[in-house]
Design an enzyme around this catalytic site. Structure first.
Site, short mmCIF file in Angstrom:
data_model
loop_
_atom_site.label_atom_id
_atom_site.label_comp_id
_atom_site.label_asym_id
_atom_site.label_seq_id
_atom_site.Cartn_x
_atom_site.Cartn_y
_atom_site.Cartn_z
N GLY A 87 0.82 -1.20 0.00
CA GLY A 87 0.00 0.00 0.00
C GLY A 87 0.85 1.25 0.00
O GLY A 87 2.08 1.20 0.07
N ASP A 88 0.19 2.40 -0.13
CA ASP A 88 0.88 3.70 -0.12
C ASP A 88 1.90 3.82 -1.24
O ASP A 88 2.91 4.50 -1.10
CB ASP A 88 1.57 3.95 1.23
CG ASP A 88 0.62 3.80 2.41
OD1 ASP A 88 -0.44 4.44 2.37
OD2 ASP A 88 0.93 3.05 3.35
N ASN A 115 -9.76 2.59 5.29
CA ASN A 115 -8.37 2.43 5.72
C ASN A 115 -7.41 2.70 4.59
O ASN A 115 -6.20 2.84 4.81
CB ASN A 115 -8.13 1.04 6.29
CG ASN A 115 -8.51 -0.07 5.34
OD1 ASN A 115 -9.45 0.06 4.55
ND2 ASN A 115 -7.81 -1.18 5.39
N HIS A 118 -5.52 8.05 -0.17
CA HIS A 118 -4.71 8.52 -1.28
C HIS A 118 -4.93 10.01 -1.49
O HIS A 118 -6.04 10.52 -1.36
CB HIS A 118 -4.97 7.73 -2.56
CG HIS A 118 -6.42 7.50 -2.85
ND1 HIS A 118 -7.13 6.47 -2.26
CD2 HIS A 118 -7.28 8.14 -3.67
CE1 HIS A 118 -8.38 6.50 -2.71
NE2 HIS A 118 -8.50 7.50 -3.56
N GLN A 328 -5.13 -0.47 -1.00
CA GLN A 328 -4.01 -1.21 -0.41
C GLN A 328 -3.16 -1.89 -1.49
O GLN A 328 -2.72 -1.23 -2.41
CB GLN A 328 -4.51 -2.21 0.64
CG GLN A 328 -4.95 -1.57 1.94
CD GLN A 328 -6.43 -1.26 1.94
OE1 GLN A 328 -7.25 -2.00 1.40
NE2 GLN A 328 -6.81 -0.17 2.56
N LYS A 472 0.97 8.10 10.80
CA LYS A 472 2.12 7.38 11.35
C LYS A 472 3.26 7.39 10.34
O LYS A 472 3.03 7.28 9.14
CB LYS A 472 1.74 5.92 11.66
CG LYS A 472 0.82 5.75 12.84
CD LYS A 472 0.59 4.28 13.16
CE LYS A 472 -0.20 3.58 12.09
NZ LYS A 472 -0.59 2.21 12.49
N PRO A 473 4.51 7.50 10.81
CA PRO A 473 5.63 7.40 9.88
C PRO A 473 5.68 6.00 9.27
O PRO A 473 5.54 5.00 9.99
CB PRO A 473 6.86 7.68 10.75
CG PRO A 473 6.41 7.42 12.15
CD PRO A 473 4.95 7.73 12.20
N ARG A 474 5.82 5.95 7.97
CA ARG A 474 5.96 4.65 7.32
C ARG A 474 7.40 4.17 7.45
O ARG A 474 8.33 4.96 7.51
CB ARG A 474 5.58 4.76 5.84
CG ARG A 474 4.14 5.21 5.61
CD ARG A 474 3.82 5.31 4.13
NE ARG A 474 2.50 5.86 3.92
CZ ARG A 474 2.22 6.88 3.12
NH1 ARG A 474 3.20 7.46 2.45
NH2 ARG A 474 0.98 7.31 2.99
N GLY A 603 7.14 8.06 -11.86
CA GLY A 603 6.68 9.35 -11.34
C GLY A 603 7.86 10.26 -11.10
O GLY A 603 8.93 9.82 -10.67
#
Length: 616
Positions: A87-88, A115, A118, A328, A472-474, A603
């Site tokens: 995810g992310d 949950n 984006h 996700q 939260k920090p990934r 990207g």
């Protein structure tokens, strides 16, 4: 240092299997003796020949979206955009590109819930953060749907998503349609809060609502719009799970209220006010009925409802193209047994999208565009992550909910940290270079830090790697070809790599091409799916991925790629059509070689149009 804490990766805090974690993890900021001991073993692992591959690098050139992406879309009726890691991955940009194809008129989210988070931008540069709302809402002339196998908290949906559309004057009433979704209630979110390990969940009620769904309890959206006596009856039946949990745990409403206040204590509202009001309500069922009457059924701003699956099939029969927006990712899917204990509760693979879309896949051709992110491939929550700079639960176990919980000036010098890591921690100049990194120390004004900790904190700061939902920090790390190979084998070959312009900031980049298994015990052997894993075993890209209990003890074998600092590719610094730097071509060639994927785009900036399509 207890024995459990000696099971660690070579440069970061130690990894411990879920379900066997001791109360104290003994994680440290500095390099500890256990990490040195792990490195002393791993540094003697024999180099694998794949570190010298590929022998030659391909040349890649920029092309137009019409030349690369549109032919893929035009060959198929259903286009799925799916996450390829945890995810992310930055799927929004590819979602927007597909949605902007003239023939793609039907855009849908068909499973999972809020949950997913984006961030997308419209043509005017306005920022939107969506959880369930499809990104196609920002493209004119597109119809957007939330399918019946999604789970929705309609109060949160209205407050956090529809409110954005109203304030931006987006004509969502003509563009957005909601199916008979399962309803996430306040007690689902509270069960998530009370039953989850600290910082391990988005607190969006995903596991509890899916439990209600599969046990045929709970309510769907249609229940809110029909007979209130049926609504009350179903809520009373389903809420027994919540009351039973409180009884078993010996918790009162006052206890739950204190837990909610503690969760919101740092200023981030993780438990919304209406959930707190539910805790305080004397008659909780009546509170819910009134809540849903006032803010859903009688709310003139609530989007139109329809049979989404029927509309989707009808659109296909008319020759329209459908895009399924995947939440996700492949490895966060509950339908993948390798990580099932630490995944979300829906099948978020491409096959899960296909199944919940409810169309005849024998009649209509489909294609998947997978999205990964590099550098800074990331994961949130708990679980194994062999390619991470620190153990996946490092932030959670040390009580870091947001970056504000860290010292203000801790590990802010990203350039010095990445330079130390990639030019000193690895030793590629030696004949016996084996892709293992040494746990060096980085020092700044706030203290001394293990280089893995420094990279984890600095990457999260530098790249803004915090959860769109949780803040939260990934936990960041290397692009993982071992995991990506399976994704490609199941739902490849097309791959878009987001955020590659981050590579402009690196002297070198790392790519995980294999794992080495080491558990810190000479005689401990794990048997996973009939294969035994013992210390020193190598797992290469293309081989079977072991289960999570083994992955906790897997350490990355890293191939280094030259950076391209002097020839940045960020859209703000690069002219369209400029040749791609050699380092970019080396990176793309390496990923394609080890994963067998076909990279179609990269990207190179935050805007939707900041994407380079790849001609090979």
């Amino acid at each position: 240092m207890d024995k459990q804490a000696e099971r660690g990766q070579s440069a970061g805090p130690v990894k411990t299997p879920q379900g066997t974690q001791p109360p104290a993890h003994n994680y440290t900021y500095h390099t500890n003796a256990a990490q040195r001991a792990v490195y002393d073993y791993l540094k003697n692992v024999k180099p694998i020949p794949e570190l010298a591959e590929p022998k030659t690098y391909k040349t890649y050139e920029e092309a137009s979206v019409e030349a690369v992406l549109y032919p893929i879309i035009e060959k198929h009726q259903v286009i799925m955009v799916a996450g390829a890691f945890f995810g992310d991955e930055g799927k929004g940009k590819t979602v927007n590109a597909v949605a902007n194809h003239p023939g793609c008129t039907f855009i849908a989210r068909v499973n999972s819930g809020e949950n997913a988070g984006h961030t997308v931008y419209d043509d005017a540069g306005r920022k939107f953060v969506f959880n369930l709302a499809p990104s196609g809402l920002l493209s004119k002339g597109k119809r957007n749907y939330v399918g019946p196998e999604c789970v929705m908290d309609p109060i949160s949906f209205m407050e956090n998503e529809v409110k954005q559309l109203i304030e931006a004057n987006v004509p969502y009433k003509e563009q957005l349609f909601i199916g008979n979704v399962s309803i996430v209630t306040p007690y689902h979110k509270l069960l998530d809060l009370l039953a989850s390990a600290p910082n391990s969940s988005t607190l969006k009620g995903m596991a509890p609502i899916h439990a209600s769904k599969v046990t045929k309890r709970g309510i769907r959206l249609d229940h809110i719009f029909n007979d209130q006596s049926v609504l009350r009856s179903r809520l009373r039946k389903d809420i027994d799970t919540y009351f039973g949990f409180l009884k078993v745990k010996g918790l009162s409403d006052a206890d739950v209220l204190r837990r909610c206040e503690k969760e919101n204590g740092d200023g981030v509202v993780r438990v919304p006010p209406y959930v707190v009001e539910f805790v305080q309500a004397e008659d909780k069922v009546e509170y819910l009925v009134k809540l849903y009457m006032d803010r859903v059924r009688n709310n003139k701003n609530f989007p139109a409802r329809c049979d989404v699956a029927h509309e989707l099939r009808s659109a296909l029969s008319r020759g329209e193209k459908v895009m399924l927006e995947g939440p996700q990712s492949y490895w966060l899917s509950n339908a993948r047994e390798k990580f099932w204990e630490s995944t979300t509760s829906a099948d978020t693979t491409a096959s899960g999208l296909l199944a919940t879309a409810q169309y005849n896949f024998q009649l209509y051709s489909s294609v998947v565009i997978n999205v990964h992110k590099a550098p800074g491939s990331s994961r949130v929550g708990v679980g194994a992550n062999p390619s991470s700079f620190v153990a996946q639960d490092y932030f959670s176990a040390t009580g870091v909910k947001t970056l504000r919980d860290l010292p203000e000036n801790m590990c802010v010098d990203f350039d010095s940290i990445q330079k130390l890591f990639f030019t000193k921690a690895f030793h590629p100049e030696t004949k016996e270079y084996n892709g293992i990194w040494e746990p060096l120390e980085f020092e700044d004004s706030t203290g001394k830090y293990n280089i893995g900790v420094a990279m984890a904190v600095a990457s999260s700061r530098q790249h803004g790697e915090c959860g769109a939902v949780t803040k939260k920090p990934r936990v960041c790390g290397f692009f993982d070809c071992v995991l990506q190979y399976e994704v490609n084998a199941v739902q490849g070959p097309y791959l878009s790599i987001s955020a590659l312009d981050r590579g402009d900031d690196y002297d070198k980049l790392g790519v995980t091409i294999a794992y080495v298994y080491y558990n810190g015990k000479n005689d401990e052997v794990l048997n996973i799916n009939g294969r035994e894993y013992k210390n020193g075993d190598i797992i290469k890209a293309g081989e079977a991925v072991p289960g999570e209990v083994a992955l906790y003890y897997c350490h990355p074998i890293v191939k280094l790629i030259n950076g391209w600092k002097q020839t940045p590719i960020a859209a703000s610094k690069r002219k369209p059509g400029d040749p791609l730097p050699r380092g970019v071509c080396e990176f793309l060639s390496t990923v394609e070689y080890f994963t067998k994927a076909k990279i179609i785009s990269i990207g190179n900036g935050p805007r939707g149009k900041d994407i380079i399509y790849i001609k090979q």
